[in-house]
Design an enzyme around this catalytic site. Structure first.
Site, PDB file in Angstrom:
ATOM      1  N   TYR A   1      93.185 109.143  27.292  1.00 46.61           N
ATOM      2  CA  TYR A   1      93.797 109.161  28.624  1.00 46.61           C
ATOM      3  C   TYR A   1      95.269 109.565  28.570  1.00 46.61           C
ATOM      4  O   TYR A   1      95.874 109.848  29.599  1.00 46.61           O
ATOM      5  CB  TYR A   1      93.677 107.784  29.299  1.00 46.61           C
ATOM      6  CG  TYR A   1      92.246 107.391  29.650  1.00 46.61           C
ATOM      7  CD1 TYR A   1      91.218 108.320  29.639  1.00 46.61           C
ATOM      8  CD2 TYR A   1      91.932 106.093  30.003  1.00 46.61           C
ATOM      9  CE1 TYR A   1      89.926 107.971  29.946  1.00 46.61           C
ATOM     10  CE2 TYR A   1      90.629 105.724  30.323  1.00 46.61           C
ATOM     11  CZ  TYR A   1      89.627 106.675  30.289  1.00 46.61           C
ATOM     12  OH  TYR A   1      88.344 106.326  30.603  1.00 46.61           O
TER      13      TYR A   1
ATOM     14  N   LYS B   1      82.918 106.014  17.563  1.00 45.69           N
ATOM     15  CA  LYS B   1      81.865 106.999  17.310  1.00 45.69           C
ATOM     16  C   LYS B   1      82.200 107.694  15.988  1.00 45.69           C
ATOM     17  O   LYS B   1      82.470 108.906  15.950  1.00 45.69           O
ATOM     18  CB  LYS B   1      81.801 108.009  18.464  1.00 45.69           C
ATOM     19  CG  LYS B   1      81.192 107.465  19.741  1.00 45.69           C
ATOM     20  CD  LYS B   1      79.674 107.373  19.696  1.00 45.69           C
ATOM     21  CE  LYS B   1      79.036 108.740  19.798  1.00 45.69           C
ATOM     22  NZ  LYS B   1      77.546 108.631  19.682  1.00 45.69           N
TER      23      LYS B   1
ATOM     24  N   ASP C   1      77.659 104.213  21.699  1.00 38.37           N
ATOM     25  CA  ASP C   1      76.420 104.365  22.469  1.00 38.37           C
ATOM     26  C   ASP C   1      75.454 103.217  22.176  1.00 38.37           C
ATOM     27  O   ASP C   1      74.828 102.657  23.074  1.00 38.37           O
ATOM     28  CB  ASP C   1      75.764 105.726  22.208  1.00 38.37           C
ATOM     29  CG  ASP C   1      75.667 106.075  20.734  1.00 38.37           C
ATOM     30  OD1 ASP C   1      76.357 105.443  19.906  1.00 38.37           O
ATOM     31  OD2 ASP C   1      74.888 106.984  20.383  1.00 38.37           O
TER      32      ASP C   1
ATOM     33  N   ASP D   1      86.989 101.215  28.563  1.00 36.63           N
ATOM     34  CA  ASP D   1      86.912 101.372  30.012  1.00 36.63           C
ATOM     35  C   ASP D   1      85.454 101.227  30.454  1.00 36.63           C
ATOM     36  O   ASP D   1      85.113 100.466  31.378  1.00 36.63           O
ATOM     37  CB  ASP D   1      87.458 102.770  30.365  1.00 36.63           C
ATOM     38  CG  ASP D   1      87.698 102.953  31.847  1.00 36.63           C
ATOM     39  OD1 ASP D   1      87.453 102.001  32.603  1.00 36.63           O
ATOM     40  OD2 ASP D   1      88.116 104.051  32.245  1.00 36.63           O
TER      41      ASP D   1
ATOM     42  N   ASP E   1      83.361  97.489  31.913  1.00 33.03           N
ATOM     43  CA  ASP E   1      82.731  97.462  33.239  1.00 33.03           C
ATOM     44  C   ASP E   1      81.254  97.091  33.124  1.00 33.03           C
ATOM     45  O   ASP E   1      80.710  96.355  33.949  1.00 33.03           O
ATOM     46  CB  ASP E   1      82.849  98.824  33.931  1.00 33.03           C
ATOM     47  CG  ASP E   1      84.120  98.921  34.762  1.00 33.03           C
ATOM     48  OD1 ASP E   1      84.987  98.036  34.599  1.00 33.03           O
ATOM     49  OD2 ASP E   1      84.246  99.854  35.559  1.00 33.03           O
TER      50      ASP E   1
END
Ligand code: NAD
Length: 370
Positions: A143, A194, A227, A251, A255
């Site tokens: 970001y 990852k 994942d 992020d 959630d």
């Protein structure tokens, strides 16, 4: 009486002042009945600050936030300020505060109270008793990484670019927060990246392992691909204690974990900065929800996320675990007694206002402390 702790309260906009009012009620109870007391300073932030000062946070308030022991924030924003210039939007004040305090570790607990377990989208036995903590790196990663942008190529086609970038110090400091907090919980950290397809993933895993080997061998450490973590969160969330991950994966995963608990009105959060020489970290505590303009001023807001954010402050900024446990137990008992604000209402339960919910928490504190 312990030495006074300095607290900056920023109620903000919409339901912010309403839910903060109920934290004040709990603080008042603690002042009278327990061993801790706070020097409280209250300031404007967000749209209310813009209305009064033409900016969404003043330089003085930012300076105060840097010097106090902890900041408690309600929520900012609302349609009233939709047409205000971007740099003066309510959210800009909050972003400035996070940036200047360098709050790099965002803590989002996913705690399921027994009385609300049925509100989860997952089956009861999967979430009952769930108590996990996601730590998201908040100030770096994709970001913020440079270069970034959308560009036109000589052949007329276009391309877009973001840069996922982490330094060793950035990974190590958030890993340390995870290990320290795991020691206060079930002593288990799952580091998520990852590494199978990203260089930053390989690097993240190396740096977390380095910190673990050097200083936290007593904490159990596991690694998981992001994942797989998303899948495991909905398959068997109780396998996790503390998850530490980067800004992007955090992020998304936080959630996802939040929804396991049912309602926005129940979710607290904390954001921590680096420790100074005395070990004190800059810190801000706030509910995950926004200013809920649709119900503002109607006594409908659930104050429990705000009250639980206050409990996190007691635990993480002041090491007042006993007092934090007490507040959390009071919330748990109030829910078990069947009181509900509209957002968590279930058949057969009793609907209450924001204020009635706050009063029920202090009444329960009375019982617990008797
Ligand atoms: P929101 O979280 O304010 O509301 C989403 C929905 O959840 C609404 O229906 C609301 O009534 C309900 N809700 C939220 N908190 C509740 C509570 N404590 N009790 C009962 N119901 C609750 O999100 P939104 O509607 O997308 O945003 C509204 C405003 O808040 C916007 O201006 C947005 O920018 C701002 N916002 C601020 C923050 C923050 O201050 N950290 C976070 C998110 C959104």
């Amino acid at each position: 009486m312990a030495a006074n702790k300095k607290l900056l309260m920023l109620p903000g906009d919409g339901i912010g002042p309403e839910v903060m009012g109920e934290v004040k009620r709990v603080i008042g109870w603690m002042d009278k009945r327990r061993t801790v007391s706070f020097d409280i300073q209250e300031e404007l932030v967000g749209g209310s600050c813009y209305d009064a000062n033409g900016v969404s946070i003043t330089d003085e308030t930012v300076a105060d936030a840097m010097s106090v022991d902890a900041v408690l924030l309600g929520a900012v924003g609302g349609p009233k300020w939709d047409n205000v210039a971007r740099e003066h939007r309510p959210e800009a004040g909050l972003l400035r505060l996070r940036k200047e305090m360098d709050l790099f570790a965002n803590l989002r607990p996913a705690l399921v109270f027994d009385a609300l377990a049925e509100a989860s989208s997952l089956k009861l036995d999967l979430v009952k008793g769930l108590d996990m903590l996601i730590i998201r790196e908040l100030t770096s990663g994709v970001y913020f990484g440079q270069p970034r942008g959308i560009e036109e190529l000589p052949d007329g086609s276009r391309r877009a670019l973001d840069t996922q970038l982490y330094t060793d110090a950035e990974v190590q400091r958030v890993a340390r927060v995870a290990f320290e907090l795991a020691r206060k919980r079930s002593n288990k950290v799952t580091s998520v990246e990852k590494a199978n397809v990203m260089e930053t993933g390989v690097f993240w895993r190396q740096e977390v392992t380095k910190v673990h080997e050097a200083d936290y061998k007593d904490v159990e450490l596991g690694h998981m691909y992001a994942d797989n973590c998303a899948m495991q969160l909905v398959r068997y969330p109780k396998q996790f204690d503390v998850i530490v991950t980067d800004n992007l994966f955090g992020d998304i995963l936080s959630d996802c974990a939040a929804m396991l608990t049912g309602s926005l009105g129940m979710l607290p959060s904390a954001s921590l900065g680096a420790p100074d020489e005395s070990g004190r970290r800059k810190a801000m505590y706030e509910p995950v929800h926004g200013s809920a303009p649709d119900i503002a001023g109607q006594e409908k807001a659930n104050p429990l996320a705000m009250i639980l954010s206050y409990a996190m402050m007691l635990r993480y900024s002041f090491d007042l675990d006993e007092d934090a446990d007490l507040v959390e137990a009071a919330v748990k008992n109030v829910l078990a007694s069947g009181l509900r604000t509209g957002d968590i209402m279930q058949p057969g339960m009793t609907a209450v206002s924001t204020e009635a919910m706050g009063k029920a928490v202090t009444a329960e504190l009375d019982k617990l402390a008797a």
